[in-house]
Structures are given as structure tokens and as C-alpha cells.
Design a protein around this motif. Structure first.
Motif, mmCIF file in Angstrom:
data_model
loop_
_atom_site.group_PDB
_atom_site.id
_atom_site.type_symbol
_atom_site.label_atom_id
_atom_site.label_comp_id
_atom_site.label_asym_id
_atom_site.label_seq_id
_atom_site.Cartn_x
_atom_site.Cartn_y
_atom_site.Cartn_z
ATOM 1 N N ASP A 69 12.889 -4.068 -3.600
ATOM 2 C CA ASP A 69 11.431 -4.174 -3.496
ATOM 3 C C ASP A 69 11.010 -5.646 -3.429
ATOM 4 O O ASP A 69 10.562 -6.226 -4.413
ATOM 5 C CB ASP A 69 10.780 -3.477 -4.693
ATOM 6 N N LYS A 105 7.556 -0.106 -4.667
ATOM 7 C CA LYS A 105 8.034 0.826 -3.650
ATOM 8 C C LYS A 105 9.018 0.107 -2.739
ATOM 9 O O LYS A 105 8.927 -1.097 -2.552
ATOM 10 C CB LYS A 105 6.881 1.331 -2.790
ATOM 11 N N PHE A 117 8.146 5.284 2.164
ATOM 12 C CA PHE A 117 8.774 4.551 1.073
ATOM 13 C C PHE A 117 9.924 5.355 0.512
ATOM 14 O O PHE A 117 9.931 6.583 0.598
ATOM 15 C CB PHE A 117 7.774 4.263 -0.057
ATOM 16 N N THR A 152 11.829 6.571 -2.826
ATOM 17 C CA THR A 152 11.723 6.735 -4.271
ATOM 18 C C THR A 152 13.108 6.567 -4.883
ATOM 19 O O THR A 152 14.115 6.507 -4.182
ATOM 20 C CB THR A 152 11.205 8.137 -4.623
#
Length: 81
Positions: free
Chosen positions: A25, A31, A58, A60
Motif C-alpha cells: 500500500d 487498500k 482493490f 483485500t
């Protein structure tokens, strides 16, 4: 003994997953986007989209764990940042 090992593994999982998000990130928005990931290594848009199971743009923690074999292991030579 088995219960202790399972308990340790479960306790470590969230921290390890969070570290994975933090690693990729780059804009620090919590995200991992296609752009974030490609600052680290070259990944095709189609491969990223394959990993993005909910199609929100995005990755996870869960998607990153699932994609480990076919996405992150292909990043053999990380880019220099």
C-alpha cells in the motif's frame, strides 16, 4: 499441544495479513490498488483483476492470501522504489 499450535496460528494471522497490505500500500490509504502493486513489481491488469474477486479495484487481505500463488509469486524480481 495441537490446540496451542492452532491458537498461535490464529493469533498471528491478522497481523501477518495487515503487514502484507502495508507492504504493498504505497499511497497508505489502507487498500492495495493495481497502481500500488505495480510500484512493487510488474503485474498485468488481467492478473490483478483475477485476484480482485469482488471487483472493487482493490485487493483485500483475503484476496491477497488467495492470490499468493498466482499473483505474488510471479513478482520474482521486485522493482526498486
Amino acid at each position: 499441544m495441537k490446540k496451542l499450535i492452532v491458537a498461535i496460528a490464529l493469533a498471528a494471522t491478522p497481523a501477518m495479513a495487515q503487514d502484507r497490505v502495508a507492504q504493498y500500500d504505497f499511497d497508505q490509504d489502507g487498500k492495495v490498488s493495481f497502481e500500488d502493486l505495480n510500484r512493487y513489481c510488474d503485474v498485468s491488469r488481467s492478473l490483478f483483476e483475477r485476484a480482485d474477486k469482488d471487483n472493487d479495484g482493490f485487493l483485500t487481505n483475503s484476496e491477497m492470501r488467495t492470490a499468493k500463488r498466482y499473483l505474488f509469486e510471479r513478482c520474482e524480481a521486485p522493482k526498486k522504489v
